[in-house]
Design a protein around this motif. Structure first.
Motif, short mmCIF file in Angstrom:
data_model
loop_
_atom_site.label_atom_id
_atom_site.label_comp_id
_atom_site.label_asym_id
_atom_site.label_seq_id
_atom_site.Cartn_x
_atom_site.Cartn_y
_atom_site.Cartn_z
N ARG A 197 22.93 36.41 -4.35
CA ARG A 197 24.26 36.43 -5.03
C ARG A 197 23.70 36.09 -6.37
NH1 ARG A 197 25.37 30.90 -6.06
NH2 ARG A 197 23.98 29.49 -5.07
N ASP A 198 25.22 36.44 -7.27
CA ASP A 198 24.84 36.13 -9.05
C ASP A 198 24.65 34.72 -9.16
OD1 ASP A 198 24.76 38.78 -9.84
OD2 ASP A 198 27.06 38.78 -9.54
N LEU A 199 23.94 34.38 -10.08
CA LEU A 199 23.75 32.90 -10.33
C LEU A 199 24.07 32.53 -11.75
CD1 LEU A 199 19.83 32.43 -9.04
CD2 LEU A 199 22.09 31.98 -7.85
N ALA A 200 24.50 31.41 -11.75
CA ALA A 200 24.92 30.68 -13.24
C ALA A 200 23.79 30.16 -13.88
CB ALA A 200 26.00 29.45 -12.98
N GLU A 201 23.68 29.68 -14.92
CA GLU A 201 22.60 29.36 -15.63
C GLU A 201 22.20 28.14 -15.31
OE1 GLU A 201 22.70 29.03 -20.00
OE2 GLU A 201 23.63 30.77 -20.23
N ALA A 202 22.86 27.19 -14.74
CA ALA A 202 22.30 25.96 -14.13
C ALA A 202 21.72 26.00 -12.77
CB ALA A 202 23.65 25.00 -13.88
N GLU A 203 22.32 27.15 -12.21
CA GLU A 203 21.72 27.41 -10.85
C GLU A 203 20.28 28.16 -10.91
OE1 GLU A 203 25.52 28.43 -8.01
OE2 GLU A 203 24.95 29.87 -9.45
N LEU A 204 20.19 28.98 -11.94
CA LEU A 204 19.06 29.40 -12.28
C LEU A 204 18.09 28.57 -12.50
CD1 LEU A 204 17.18 31.89 -12.60
CD2 LEU A 204 17.89 32.20 -14.88
N ALA A 205 18.08 27.56 -13.43
CA ALA A 205 17.43 26.67 -13.76
C ALA A 205 16.97 25.62 -12.63
CB ALA A 205 18.02 25.67 -14.72
N GLU A 206 17.95 25.57 -11.75
CA GLU A 206 17.53 24.74 -10.26
C GLU A 206 16.71 25.57 -9.43
OE1 GLU A 206 17.25 21.51 -7.63
OE2 GLU A 206 17.64 21.87 -9.83
#
Length: 347
Positions: free
Chosen positions: A281-290
């Motif tokens: 799925r597409d990730l928000a910036e915070a999710e990518l960082a995690e």
């Protein structure tokens, strides 16, 4: 044949194609313009490998080496264009790619989203086909003796088959029907990148220089190891890199569920239960960082970085044994561990 640099040879190939396209149809000419644009921004290390290997082995066919180097760069462009279609990407090296350009044109002309998407994909497939055909023709007309040209075409054909197998394996593994083992994901990486990006240019340079079969075979080994290192490095950049510098998305591989060695290792760690929630799925910036943090704390990032170094060492060993010093190899595959300042190299 007048000697050219590989860049000059590539420009000649592109100018010739553009002239042919202009005689057919304005829309076809625009397609060729997009193809020409797709060749810009790369590091040109593949043609550099052809020329460097040819020179290191005492070759005396510099013009043919430049032509073959340009052909392999055009082959790379064909694979890049088709790969973007396969992955559903519309940006390459920080700008619209062929499919993105034609999709945008269709949208601007009033086409619906689905129709514009299909038009962009069609344009990219055709542009990749044109680049592929031009690459084969360039090798066939490089000016080397007929037996040498035949050997070069055999090498090119082998690289095409291997790369196609790797691309299909990449998509098949991404179906998620079964977890890919580390061995499977490494084989896929080898097939996708090693054959045409490293083994082919190294061997082509050797054949043009008149090297013996033993040397040519050893250079295939060196190219295989170097290509794996390069692909592993690219996998790292595809998650940990900076798109503004590399021109490569840091969410595309996660979104499409690529079963890279990075993911194969992560699957064996306690962090996998959380990591897998970020895939597909597409990730928000915070999710990518995690997910980046999890891939680092699990040891998966470090594991892949160490694999890169192991394959670099293996390739250097072969080259040292052959008495060949080609700095461009280390410069490209050594980009592995994404630098803290984000200076990733684009292929």
């Amino acid at each position: 044949m007048t000697a050219r640099t590989t860049d000059e040879a590539l420009h000649h190939l592109l100018d010739d194609g553009r002239a042919r396209a202009a005689l057919i149809d304005p829309e076809h000419a625009r397609l060729w313009d997009a193809l020409c644009l797709a060749t810009e921004g790369g590091k040109r290390f593949r043609p550099a490998l052809v020329v460097a290997t040819h020179d290191a082995l005492g070759g005396n066919r510099p013009a043919a080496a430049a032509e073959v180097g340009a052909a392999i760069e055009l082959l790379h462009t064909a694979f890049v264009i088709h790969d973007d279609v396969i992955d559903g990407d519309h940006v390459r090296r920080g700008r619209l790619n062929v499919s993105g350009t034609f999709r945008e044109q269709a949208t601007g002309a009033g086409a619906g989203d689905a129709a514009a998407e299909e038009y962009g994909a069609a344009a990219a497939i055709l542009a990749g086909d044109l680049a592929l055909a031009a690459a084969v023709r360039a090798v066939a007309t490089c000016g080397a003796p007929v037996p040498v040209v035949r050997r070069l075409l055999d090498l090119l054909d082998g690289a095409l088959h291997t790369t196609a197998a790797g691309e299909l394996a990449d998509v098949r593994l991404s179906l998620g029907l079964a977890p890919a083992s580390l061995a499977e994901s490494l084989t896929m990486a080898e097939q996708k990148t090693s054959a045409y990006s490293f083994s082919l240019p190294l061997q082509a340079g050797a054949v043009l220089a008149g090297a013996d079969d033993g040397t040519t075979h050893r250079l295939e080994e060196a190219g295989r190891a170097m290509g794996i290192a390069f692909q592993l490095a690219d996998d790292l950049i595809g998650v940990f890199g900076d798109p503004a510098r590399s021109g490569k998305s840091t969410t595309g591989d996660l979104r499409t569920g690529k079963q890279t060695p990075l993911m194969a290792h992560a699957r064996s760690t306690p962090e996998w239960e959380r990591i897998q929630t970020f895939l597909g799925r597409d990730l928000a910036e915070a999710e990518l960082a995690e997910v980046r943090r999890l891939l680092a704390t699990s040891g998966s990032r470090r594991f892949v970085e160490e694999l890169v170094e192991q394959h670099l060492v293996a390739s250097r060993r072969v080259l040292d044994e052959l008495g060949i010093a080609i700095d461009v190899l280390t410069a490209q595959a050594g980009r592995s561990a994404v630098p803290a300042d984000g200076r990733e190299a684009a292929a």
